[in-house]
Design a protein around this motif. Structure first.
Motif, PDB file in Angstrom:
ATOM      1  N   ALA A 136      -6.954  17.218  26.853  1.00  8.06           N
ATOM      2  CA  ALA A 136      -7.372  17.801  28.134  1.00  8.06           C
ATOM      3  C   ALA A 136      -6.170  18.056  29.038  1.00  8.06           C
ATOM      4  O   ALA A 136      -6.089  19.098  29.716  1.00  8.06           O
ATOM      5  N   LEU A 137      -5.224  17.123  29.036  1.00  6.48           N
ATOM      6  CA  LEU A 137      -4.021  17.296  29.857  1.00  6.48           C
ATOM      7  C   LEU A 137      -3.184  18.467  29.361  1.00  6.48           C
ATOM      8  O   LEU A 137      -2.629  19.247  30.162  1.00  6.48           O
ATOM      9  N   ASP A 138      -3.080  18.607  28.039  1.00 10.42           N
ATOM     10  CA  ASP A 138      -2.318  19.718  27.477  1.00 10.42           C
ATOM     11  C   ASP A 138      -2.972  21.056  27.835  1.00 10.42           C
ATOM     12  O   ASP A 138      -2.275  22.071  28.070  1.00 10.42           O
ATOM     13  N   ALA A 139      -4.313  21.053  27.857  1.00  5.83           N
ATOM     14  CA  ALA A 139      -5.019  22.285  28.235  1.00  5.83           C
ATOM     15  C   ALA A 139      -4.688  22.665  29.672  1.00  5.83           C
ATOM     16  O   ALA A 139      -4.515  23.854  30.000  1.00  5.83           O
ATOM     17  N   GLU A 140      -4.595  21.668  30.544  1.00  3.64           N
ATOM     18  CA  GLU A 140      -4.225  21.944  31.932  1.00  3.64           C
ATOM     19  C   GLU A 140      -2.790  22.464  32.020  1.00  3.64           C
ATOM     20  O   GLU A 140      -2.474  23.336  32.851  1.00  3.64           O
TER      21      GLU A 140
END
Length: 214
Positions: A136-140
């Motif tokens: 999820a952090l990488d997507a952000e």
């Protein structure tokens, strides 16, 4: 002849008085007799005789301070060795009482490993959660791929915390695997000793039965 006569007279005198007689052989091979400890024989054994000539006691050679210290050290070491041997026998008795057979030992080994596996499973669940969080952090971060420096500080901090948490959990899991190896090594070492004790039991029981039969 004169020395023998004097020794006989000294013995007769001591017998008459009921006193002790001390006798020894000095370093020159001469037998000496006196009514007190003989100075020339302090470095060797002397015998104390009663009036009837019966040996009352044997008096060992007088020791120097260094010799007494060495003798005390030897006695202490022997006492410590006896204590260690006694403790080892007690430990062996306790071990064989706890594990009367291999099945009992296997059950406890499995239980000890299961505890570690349960702890590892919890850590692996946490690792899975961290991986999901990282996705999820990488997507952000994809929004800032061309210019990562513009990513919010809070986002970068969360990514760093996620990476740190992942490293910590992986290190913990590796530590648990090492602990499992140590547990197996301990049980393997116990099993070697237990096999020796189990094999000795029939012999001991057979000997006891033979003694009862006699």
């Amino acid at each position: 002849m004169g020395g023998a006569l004097l020794a006989a007279l000294g013995s007769a005198c001591a017998q008459a008085q009921g006193a002790s007689i001390y006798t020894c052989v000095d370093r020159n091979g001469n037998r000496l007799t006196a009514d007190r400890l003989i100075a020339d024989c302090l470095d060797r054994e002397q015998r104390e005789l009663g009036p009837s000539g019966i040996v009352r006691r044997q008096i060992g050679p007088s020791l120097s301070d260094q010799e007494r210290a060495a003798q005390e050290t030897q006695r202490r070491q022997e006492a410590e060795a006896r204590t260690r041997a006694l403790d080892e026998r007690r430990r062996e008795h306790g071990l064989i009482a706890r594990y009367p057979n291999k099945a009992a030992h296997d059950v406890e080994r499995a239980a000890a490993i299961q505890v570690l596996d349960n702890v590892t499973a919890t850590a692996e669940e946490h690792i899975a959660e961290l991986k999901q969080q990282r996705q999820a952090l990488d997507a952000e971060m994809d929004s800032y791929r061309k210019n990562p420096d513009k990513a919010p500080v809070a986002l970068r901090r969360r990514i760093a915390e996620n990476a740190e948490g992942m490293t910590e959990q992986l290190r913990f899991v590796a530590g648990q695997e090492q602990e499992k190896q140590r547990v197996h090594q301990r049980f393997d070492a116990e099993l070697v000793q237990l096999r020796r004790l189990w094999n000795a039991q029939p012999t001991a029981q057979g000997a006891s039965s033979a003694e009862v039969a006699r």
